[in-house]
Design an enzyme around this catalytic site. Structure first.
Site, short mmCIF file in Angstrom:
data_model
loop_
_atom_site.label_atom_id
_atom_site.label_comp_id
_atom_site.label_asym_id
_atom_site.label_seq_id
_atom_site.Cartn_x
_atom_site.Cartn_y
_atom_site.Cartn_z
N ARG A 87 19.08 15.40 -14.85
CA ARG A 87 19.68 15.99 -13.65
C ARG A 87 19.12 15.32 -12.40
O ARG A 87 19.79 14.56 -11.73
CB ARG A 87 19.40 17.50 -13.63
CG ARG A 87 20.14 18.26 -12.54
CD ARG A 87 19.72 19.71 -12.53
NE ARG A 87 18.31 19.89 -12.17
CZ ARG A 87 17.86 20.09 -10.93
NH1 ARG A 87 18.72 20.17 -9.94
NH2 ARG A 87 16.57 20.24 -10.70
N HIS B 108 10.60 24.29 -29.60
CA HIS B 108 10.15 25.03 -28.41
C HIS B 108 9.36 26.27 -28.83
O HIS B 108 9.04 27.11 -28.00
CB HIS B 108 11.34 25.48 -27.57
CG HIS B 108 12.07 24.37 -26.87
ND1 HIS B 108 11.42 23.38 -26.18
CD2 HIS B 108 13.40 24.10 -26.74
CE1 HIS B 108 12.31 22.55 -25.66
NE2 HIS B 108 13.51 22.95 -25.98
P1 A3P Z 1 15.36 18.43 -13.56
O1 A3P Z 1 16.32 19.42 -14.09
O2 A3P Z 1 14.43 19.04 -12.54
O3 A3P Z 1 15.97 17.17 -13.09
P2 A3P Z 1 13.60 18.77 -20.70
O4 A3P Z 1 13.64 17.36 -21.10
O5 A3P Z 1 12.45 19.56 -21.28
O6 A3P Z 1 14.92 19.44 -20.91
O7 A3P Z 1 13.26 18.79 -19.15
C1 A3P Z 1 14.27 18.43 -18.26
C2 A3P Z 1 13.69 17.87 -16.99
O8 A3P Z 1 13.06 16.61 -17.26
C3 A3P Z 1 14.82 17.62 -16.03
O9 A3P Z 1 14.36 18.01 -14.74
C4 A3P Z 1 15.04 16.14 -16.16
O10 A3P Z 1 15.60 15.52 -15.05
C5 A3P Z 1 13.63 15.62 -16.42
N1 A3P Z 1 13.65 14.33 -17.11
C6 A3P Z 1 14.48 13.92 -18.09
N2 A3P Z 1 14.20 12.68 -18.47
C7 A3P Z 1 13.16 12.28 -17.72
C8 A3P Z 1 12.42 11.05 -17.65
N3 A3P Z 1 12.73 10.02 -18.42
N4 A3P Z 1 11.40 11.00 -16.76
C9 A3P Z 1 11.10 12.04 -15.98
N5 A3P Z 1 11.77 13.21 -15.99
C10 A3P Z 1 12.80 13.33 -16.86
#
Ligand code: A3P
Length: 275
Positions: free
Chosen positions: A241, A83
């Site tokens: 989530r 990050h």
């Molecule tokens: P939400 O918290 O709004 O649901 P990161 O992966 O950088 O931690 O980002 C997390 C966000 O990406 C979360 O958003 C999560 O639900 C979403 N996310 C995780 N896997 C995903 C997927 N396969 N396709 C689309 N969004 C995804």
């Protein structure tokens, strides 16, 4: 500092970089599935039994935990995640010709996602998280690790314009809207473009389906277990989530949204980047 001093990049390393909660998990899954599609049949793929964070290690956490040697043991080409903002990347990465894929997302949705994630991580440590309003204000002040969000994205955006063959800039919202076009873009950037035959066989759709939010969320590997050894420790399920865009509407007032949008607009003015 540890990464800057001790990380030894290889010229064929691929870095997946994001501000936290901008779609990192999805990008990890898509990049890994695309790169390894000829090694594993997609219906018996490692992503069916491993969390995307298990197949693409988070460098920051490994260095903080003193386990950087795990990265040395990985075969090439490595796919690694961080990050870190661009200006903190060691010259050994930025000057070595390594490829970078960056993903960004609407900062308002990032803040909401990060707030939920932090609440879970805090609960795991027996601590309370800030109330959402305070958390949102901190985001506007750029008062988070890796912040400010807009600077983080802007630096990679500029680098993607300067070195488009080495830095690919993706947007979460565009990937949701046009997953097939973006998987093809990803494959081309990775140097393993989809052949006509693969396209006819539906490989793009298979990758999208394997990496979809619904599919990954439903897998045991992502319902159980946890991630994080040093920076945080959270259940794998926390990474899946809600998915999608616009959840900020359920948390922030129109005035709060206007404030953050205004800051981002002002900071990105003239760059050609909108997030
Ligand atoms: P939400 O918290 O709004 O649901 P990161 O992966 O950088 O931690 O980002 C997390 C966000 O990406 C979360 O958003 C999560 O639900 C979403 N996310 C995780 N896997 C995903 C997927 N396969 N396709 C689309 N969004 C995804």
């Amino acid at each position: 500092m540890a990464i800057r001093q001790h990380f030894n990049p290889r010229p064929d390393d691929l870095f997946l970089i994001s501000f936290p909660k901008s779609g990192t998990t999805w990008l990890k899954a898509l990049a890994f599935a695309t790169m390894t599609r000829t090694h594993y049949p997609l219906d018996r793929h490692p992503l069916l039994s491993l969390n995307p964070h298990d197949v693409v290690p988070f460098m920051d956490d490994l260095f903080v935990a003193g386990q950087a040697s795990k990265l040395e043991a990985l075969p090439s080409p490595r796919i690694l995640a961080t990050h870190m903002p661009y200006f903190l990347l060691p010259d050994s990465i930025t000057g070595s010709g390594c490829r970078i894929i960056y993903i960004c997302c609407d900062p308002k949705d990032v803040v909401v996602s990060l707030w939920h994630f932090s609440a879970k991580a805090s609960a795991a440590k027996g601590r309370e998280c800030f109330p959402f309003d305070k958390f949102f204000e901190m985001a506007c002040e750029g008062d988070f690790p890796y912040s400010p969000i807009w600077d983080h994205s802007l630096q990679y955006w500029k680098e993607s314009l300067r070195r488009s063959e080495k830095v690919l800039f993706l947007k979460y919202e565009e990937m949701l809207e046009e997953p097939a076009a973006n998987v093809k873009r990803l494959a081309e950037f990775l140097g393993c473009p989809l052949s006509e035959e693969e396209e006819k066989e539906g490989v793009v759709e298979e990758i999208i389906s394997l990496c979809s939010f619904e599919k990954l969320k439903s897998l045991d590997a992502n319902k159980k277990g946890s991630q994080g050894i040093a920076v945080f420790k959270v259940a794998n399920a926390s990474f899946f989530r809600k998915g999608g865009i616009g959840d900020w509407r359920n948390h922030a007032s129109p005035e709060m949204a206007q404030k953050l949008d205004g800051i981002v607009r002002e900071k990105l003015e003239g760059s050609g980047l909108t997030i």
